[in-house]
Every structure is written in C-alpha cells, then in structure tokens.
Design an enzyme around this catalytic site. Sequence first.
Site: not given
Length: 295
Positions: A169, A237
């Site tokens: 990811k 993030k």
Amino acid sequence: MKTIGYLGLGVMGYGMTSNLIDKSGGDVYGYDPVPALRERFAARGGKALDQARTLYETCDIIFMCLPTNAIVKATITEIMEIARPGTILVDMGSNSPYVIQDLHKTALEKGFHLLDSPVSGGEIGANGGSLVIMCGGEREVFETVKPYLQMMGKTVTYMGPSGCGSTAKVANNMMVGIHLLAMGEAFAFAKKAGLDPQTLFDAIKGGFAQSAVMDVKVPKTLSRDFSASARIAVHLKDVNNAMELAGHLGVDLPMTKIVKEQMDWMDAHGMIDEDQCALVKYYEDAMGVEIRSDR
C-alpha cells in the site's frame, strides 16, 4: 457461517460494508463513534451497535478501516483484551508496516490472528466493490478471509507475511502521490500557457499520459469539487510511512519527498482535509491560475 463485524463506517467503511451486506448472505455488524454514521449503516441494512465492545464480543472476523496508526494500535490492543481468542482481525486501512508487525506478534502470543489488508480505489472502488486489496499475514488465515475480501474488491492478492500488505500500500500511494503532483503541475502549466483545461483533458485522456488518477481527479478539479472522497491527510500518513520505511532501509525517496513537501504545504494552509485533487492548489498558487474550464 462466520459472524462479521466492521469498525469504521466513514467514506470507505460505508462502501465496503454495503458490499458485505449485499453479498455475504448474513448479518453484518458495525460500529462507529459517530451516531449519524451508525444510522446510515443501519438504514443500508447493517446491524449497528452502540458500543464497540459488543462487536468485539460478537464477531468471528472483525474488519476495520481506521484513520491513524495510533488509533489502529489502541483499537487492536483493546479488541485482544475483550474478544475471544481465535478471532480474526483484518486491518484495511493504511498503516506503518512496523506497527502492524508488532501488533501481529502480540496477536499470535494471545491467540488471535491479524491480517494487514489495505486497499486502493478510493470511494468509487469501495462503493462499487472494485477495490484492489493487498494482504499480509499467514496464508491460511488469508484463505479464510479471502471470500469476504472478494466481496469488496476486484483483485485480492496475498503479498506475503505480516507487513507485506502495508508495504504494498505504501508503494501504491507513493506512485499515486507522484501522479497527483504531475497532474497538478501539467494542468496549471497548460492553463498558464493559455490552454483550456477541459479541452486538454479531452485530448489526452486516451493517450499515454492517461491514468486512473487523471480520469477521476481532473473532473473533480475542473468542477472545483474538493469534497473528500480520499483526504490528503490520510494520504500524507502513507507518505510519512514511506519515509519511515525508507529510513529503516537506508534509501532515499526524492520524488516522495516532494509529495510530502506539497502535502505539508496544504496542511500549513488549512486544506489538509480536502480531497487529494486539491493538491492542484499548490501549483495554482505558484503560477497564479485556477484550473477550471473556460467552456
């Protein structure tokens, strides 16, 4: 049949739970601290719970899509204090591989199972059941959960041991961030040079510069719709996770550093909770233009 629960019923969680409700053939329990989101989930056909504890005590598989590393760590730690050993926990958010690996080790020690299964595809993919899902953890646990993941995603891939899904990811969102910046820079440049952005988009969207990022984000930009289907804050993030991992690996990420600089600029200017496409504002500000159609 496994009893299914889901934590986090926001933009992504709502779409994913809708697919579970439609395709699983059983009840789907859900919890979110925001009452309005629980009500929306219940209206969609889910079994909304007023307390997270009830979900922990009830469900065999607990999916979650939560916003920060700290919240994920606190939530998984709490679940392991309350739920039955043997419960499978599936983190579908974007989190640090190191956080996940530490939690995975603790889960095994306490008799739980933890998969890192982050997704790509945004709100459109969540609603349409067409997410790309990348999974890390024990292969046999993945195989148990895979049928449910396939209800939410068009591709579900086992990446390897714990942390591998989260690492995939991170790599995915490094590329997405670079695509967003390339799009913003190019369209602001074209506008400055006198081109109509809508005409440019129509001309190049089927060519070699075409990407899913451009297909989805340029129309939002042209309509000046910066409502968040994927917040810059969440993407930042992921970028920070990439920088942390790069530090451990001893490698440099020059392009990702630029993405971080521009996302930090958005934060400093109070726009961090807008959609990813709002990154074009960095280039609009620098070039003195606004990317909207002249037609």
